[in-house]
Design a protein around this motif. Structure first.
Motif, short mmCIF file in Angstrom:
data_model
loop_
_atom_site.label_atom_id
_atom_site.label_comp_id
_atom_site.label_asym_id
_atom_site.label_seq_id
_atom_site.Cartn_x
_atom_site.Cartn_y
_atom_site.Cartn_z
N GLU A 62 27.24 6.03 62.25
CA GLU A 62 26.09 6.89 61.92
C GLU A 62 24.81 6.10 61.73
O GLU A 62 23.74 6.58 62.09
N VAL A 63 24.90 4.91 61.12
CA VAL A 63 23.72 4.10 60.84
C VAL A 63 24.05 2.65 61.16
O VAL A 63 25.15 2.18 60.88
N VAL A 64 23.08 1.94 61.74
CA VAL A 64 23.20 0.50 61.97
C VAL A 64 22.02 -0.15 61.27
O VAL A 64 20.86 0.21 61.51
N HIS A 65 22.29 -1.11 60.38
CA HIS A 65 21.24 -1.81 59.63
C HIS A 65 21.07 -3.21 60.20
O HIS A 65 21.90 -4.10 59.96
N PRO B 83 14.59 -1.56 67.59
CA PRO B 83 13.16 -1.24 67.72
C PRO B 83 12.69 -0.02 66.93
O PRO B 83 11.54 0.03 66.51
N SER B 84 13.55 0.95 66.67
CA SER B 84 13.13 2.16 65.95
C SER B 84 13.04 1.95 64.43
O SER B 84 12.54 2.83 63.72
N ARG B 85 13.50 0.83 63.92
CA ARG B 85 13.45 0.58 62.48
C ARG B 85 12.03 0.26 62.02
O ARG B 85 11.26 -0.38 62.73
N ASP B 86 11.72 0.67 60.80
CA ASP B 86 10.38 0.42 60.24
C ASP B 86 10.07 -1.06 60.11
O ASP B 86 8.93 -1.47 60.22
#
Length: 188
Positions: A86-89, A94-97
């Motif tokens: 569901e989430v990749v940290h 590129p879409s991460r702040d």
């Protein structure tokens, strides 16, 4: 254990740490305490760290490059998302702040450690045990890839969180291993 010393060592065989202070008076106090308490690393630890520093540059670059490739697969609809990721940290996405700042501050890559959040606690709990190339361990920065279900150690993190540290294995082999493990936790 300090993650910076883990990457310096790179072989999961040294326990060391780093103390950093922005204020010089705090730094002087830390140095004084270290001298008084006698806590410098031993001869073997120092030799192991020196040995490992000789390959640190190429190890960290390879780990970062591999992690970036693995993270891109995990974050894709045809990759990890298809299997309950569901989430990749990781700041390479590129879409991460924090992506722009990360690329500016880390031109050599965003590092070999990242975490994923799976859709269920049960899947996250079983996932490390289904991996074949990875060891289920807490350490970071070694030549071998590691994965751990963080909730086992920290009840304050999301139930589906799995922390991963990428080693020196081929990134395509790592992706295949992650895919088979994600499929395995869905079928049990």
């Amino acid at each position: 254990p300090d993650p910076r010393s883990a990457f310096i060592s790179g072989h999961s065989d040294v326990l060391a740490g780093v103390a950093v202070a922005a204020d010089s008076s705090v730094g002087a106090g830390l140095l004084s305490e270290r001298s008084a308490l006698g806590s410098p690393p031993g001869g073997l630890e120092t030799w192991l760290l020196l040995r490992s520093m000789r390959t640190m540059d190429m190890r960290v670059k390879r780990q970062s490059e591999s992690a970036t490739k693995v993270v891109a697969w995990l974050d894709s609809e045809s990759g990890g998302r298809k299997f309950g990721v569901e989430v990749v940290h990781h700041p390479s996405i590129p879409s991460r702040d924090d992506h722009k700042v990360a690329i500016e501050q880390m031109p050599g890559g965003c590092g070999g450690v990242f975490s994923i959040e799976l859709d269920t606690e049960d899947a996250a709990k079983k996932f490390p045990g289904k991996l074949e190339l990875f060891r289920d361990a807490t350490s970071l920065g070694g030549v071998e890839s590691l994965a751990e279900w963080r909730r086992k150690y920290d009840s304050g993190v999301p139930a589906g969180l799995v922390r991963m540290s990428i080693g020196l294995e081929d990134p395509d082999d790592i992706i295949r291993d992650i895919e088979q493990a994600l499929k395995a936790v869905r079928s049990t």
